[in-house]
Design a protein around this motif. Structure first.
Motif, mmCIF file in Angstrom:
data_model
loop_
_atom_site.group_PDB
_atom_site.id
_atom_site.type_symbol
_atom_site.label_atom_id
_atom_site.label_comp_id
_atom_site.label_asym_id
_atom_site.label_seq_id
_atom_site.Cartn_x
_atom_site.Cartn_y
_atom_site.Cartn_z
ATOM 1 N N LYS A 23 0.827 -1.209 0.000
ATOM 2 C CA LYS A 23 0.000 0.000 0.000
ATOM 3 C C LYS A 23 0.859 1.256 0.000
ATOM 4 O O LYS A 23 0.497 2.271 -0.606
ATOM 5 N N CYS A 24 1.988 1.195 0.689
ATOM 6 C CA CYS A 24 2.913 2.328 0.697
ATOM 7 C C CYS A 24 3.421 2.617 -0.712
ATOM 8 O O CYS A 24 3.386 3.760 -1.182
ATOM 9 N N LEU A 25 3.871 1.574 -1.401
ATOM 10 C CA LEU A 25 4.368 1.739 -2.768
ATOM 11 C C LEU A 25 3.268 2.222 -3.703
ATOM 12 O O LEU A 25 3.507 3.071 -4.573
ATOM 13 N N LYS A 31 -0.182 3.850 -8.501
ATOM 14 C CA LYS A 31 -0.732 2.773 -9.316
ATOM 15 C C LYS A 31 -0.805 1.498 -8.491
ATOM 16 O O LYS A 31 -0.121 1.358 -7.474
ATOM 17 N N LYS A 32 -1.620 0.566 -8.932
ATOM 18 C CA LYS A 32 -1.761 -0.709 -8.265
ATOM 19 C C LYS A 32 -0.563 -1.611 -8.569
ATOM 20 O O LYS A 32 -0.051 -1.618 -9.689
ATOM 21 N N ILE A 33 -0.112 -2.330 -7.559
ATOM 22 C CA ILE A 33 0.940 -3.322 -7.750
ATOM 23 C C ILE A 33 0.288 -4.689 -7.665
ATOM 24 O O ILE A 33 -0.121 -5.137 -6.584
ATOM 25 N N ARG A 34 0.145 -5.330 -8.788
ATOM 26 C CA ARG A 34 -0.644 -6.562 -8.850
ATOM 27 C C ARG A 34 0.202 -7.810 -8.573
ATOM 28 O O ARG A 34 -0.332 -8.847 -8.198
ATOM 29 N N LYS A 35 1.490 -7.705 -8.764
ATOM 30 C CA LYS A 35 2.355 -8.858 -8.515
ATOM 31 C C LYS A 35 2.741 -8.902 -7.034
ATOM 32 O O LYS A 35 2.951 -7.880 -6.402
ATOM 33 N N PRO A 156 -1.545 13.417 -4.993
ATOM 34 C CA PRO A 156 -2.900 12.948 -4.684
ATOM 35 C C PRO A 156 -3.139 12.908 -3.169
ATOM 36 O O PRO A 156 -2.195 12.782 -2.382
ATOM 37 N N LYS A 157 -4.397 12.953 -2.795
ATOM 38 C CA LYS A 157 -4.759 12.989 -1.373
ATOM 39 C C LYS A 157 -4.242 11.783 -0.591
ATOM 40 O O LYS A 157 -3.736 11.956 0.534
ATOM 41 N N PRO A 158 -4.346 10.542 -1.101
ATOM 42 C CA PRO A 158 -3.849 9.397 -0.328
ATOM 43 C C PRO A 158 -2.377 9.531 0.054
ATOM 44 O O PRO A 158 -1.986 9.201 1.182
ATOM 45 N N LEU A 159 -1.544 10.005 -0.872
ATOM 46 C CA LEU A 159 -0.130 10.183 -0.571
ATOM 47 C C LEU A 159 0.065 11.326 0.432
ATOM 48 O O LEU A 159 0.906 11.246 1.333
ATOM 49 N N LYS A 160 -0.723 12.385 0.291
ATOM 50 C CA LYS A 160 -0.638 13.509 1.226
ATOM 51 C C LYS A 160 -0.971 13.046 2.649
ATOM 52 O O LYS A 160 -0.302 13.429 3.616
ATOM 53 N N LEU A 161 -1.994 12.208 2.797
ATOM 54 C CA LEU A 161 -2.373 11.712 4.118
ATOM 55 C C LEU A 161 -1.269 10.847 4.718
ATOM 56 O O LEU A 161 -1.012 10.884 5.924
ATOM 57 N N PHE A 162 -0.603 10.063 3.860
ATOM 58 C CA PHE A 162 0.509 9.224 4.310
ATOM 59 C C PHE A 162 1.668 10.086 4.812
ATOM 60 O O PHE A 162 2.217 9.843 5.895
ATOM 61 N N LEU A 163 2.030 11.115 4.048
ATOM 62 C CA LEU A 163 3.124 11.997 4.454
ATOM 63 C C LEU A 163 2.756 12.793 5.701
ATOM 64 O O LEU A 163 3.605 13.026 6.578
#
Length: 291
Positions: A23-25, A31-35, A156-163
């Motif tokens: 989820k961090c990556l 983008k989604k990491i499917r592997k 994007p907002k998700p990354l902003k919330l993480f930081l």
């Protein structure tokens, strides 16, 4: 003193959980990491060269990723990122293998300061032609520097919330709540509590002393030689030496406390070769003192 995810050891242990690292990556890369990604692996360079231990090393069929928590300002961060990518490529390219086996190589530094001073939350670097910026080298290497203190509306907002969580420790969505729960579990784990607390207290004490000493020495040198950069050079040198000296003391204390080498490596960021050298040096001094 309550340790947070900004502590590189806590960050490393939390990100060993595949779902949290994924989820961090995904937030950082957008983008989604499917592997499936492997998170338990650590990378060390061969003896005889400058050793490193990566905070978080992730790998899947498509790419290799390195995520570093950078809570202390370092002037050599760009060259450090270059070396980290070299180490990752060297582990992938076994002797006699074709360069085609090299995967995408992505190094990420999460900084609690602005590494380039432009107020951005994210700085992404890839290789393009200086004469014609429309020509990309396409060597599939990327360096990303995140800044928890960014001021621009550029992510994007998700990354902003993480930081924001890294910066303030406040949870604002499901993922940051998951992270905070994991941080609490690591912090309260008896196996890790003493090494983490010991390392953090010693480094902070030595860091403050190194800053004070380096400023004094740098200022004196600058006055003597008439060079303004004496202060900056003295400070950088003092900080670097101070941090490593403190790590050596921490290793010795951990060895005496019976803490395993694996825990010592994670706690200090040193390689197994460096820990072994410190142990031998300490044992030699102890032997001489008893003679």
């Amino acid at each position: 003193m309550e340790l947070t995810i900004r502590n590189h050891m806590i960050f490393s242990l939390v990100m060993r959980r595949e779902n949290l690292a994924r989820k961090c990556l995904e937030r950082i890369l957008g983008k989604k990491i499917r592997k499936h990604i492997e998170t338990e692996k650590t990378e060390e360079i061969a003896a005889g060269t400058h050793g490193i231990r990566l905070d978080v090393y992730c790998e899947n069929e498509e790419a290799v990723y390195n995520i570093e928590m950078q809570a202390y300002q370092m002037e050599d961060l760009p060259k450090r990122s270059r070396y980290y990518q070299d180490v990752m490529d060297m582990t992938l390219l076994e002797k006699g293998k074709s360069y085609d086996v090299l995967k995408k190589n992505i190094v990420i530094f999460i900084c609690t300061y602005d590494p380039f001073g432009q107020g951005r939350h994210i700085y992404t670097f890839e290789n393009c032609c200086l004469e014609d910026p429309e020509i990309w080298l396409k060597d599939e290497s990327t360096k990303i520097f995140l800044n928890t203190k960014g001021m621009k509306n550029d992510i994007p907002k998700p990354l902003k919330l993480f930081l924001d969580y890294i910066e303030t420790g406040k949870t604002t969505d499901e993922y940051t709540a998951e992270l905070d729960k994991a941080v609490g579990e690591v912090r309260n784990d008896e196996k890790w509590r003493e090494p983490i607390m010991t390392l953090e207290m010693l480094i902070n004490d030595r860091l403050h002393a190194a800053v004070k000493e380096a400023r004094s020495e740098g200022l004196a040198e600058g006055r003597t030689e008439g060079r303004a950069e004496g202060l900056v050079e003295g400070k950088a040198e003092g900080l670097t030496e101070g941090r490593f000296d403190e790590k050596k003391k921490t290793v010795i204390r951990m060895l005496n406390a019976g803490i395993t080498e694996d825990m010592i490596q994670v706690a200090t960021g040193l390689t197994s070769e460096e820990v072994d050298l410190i142990r031998k040096e300490y044992q030699e001094k102890e032997t001489l003192s008893k003679m």
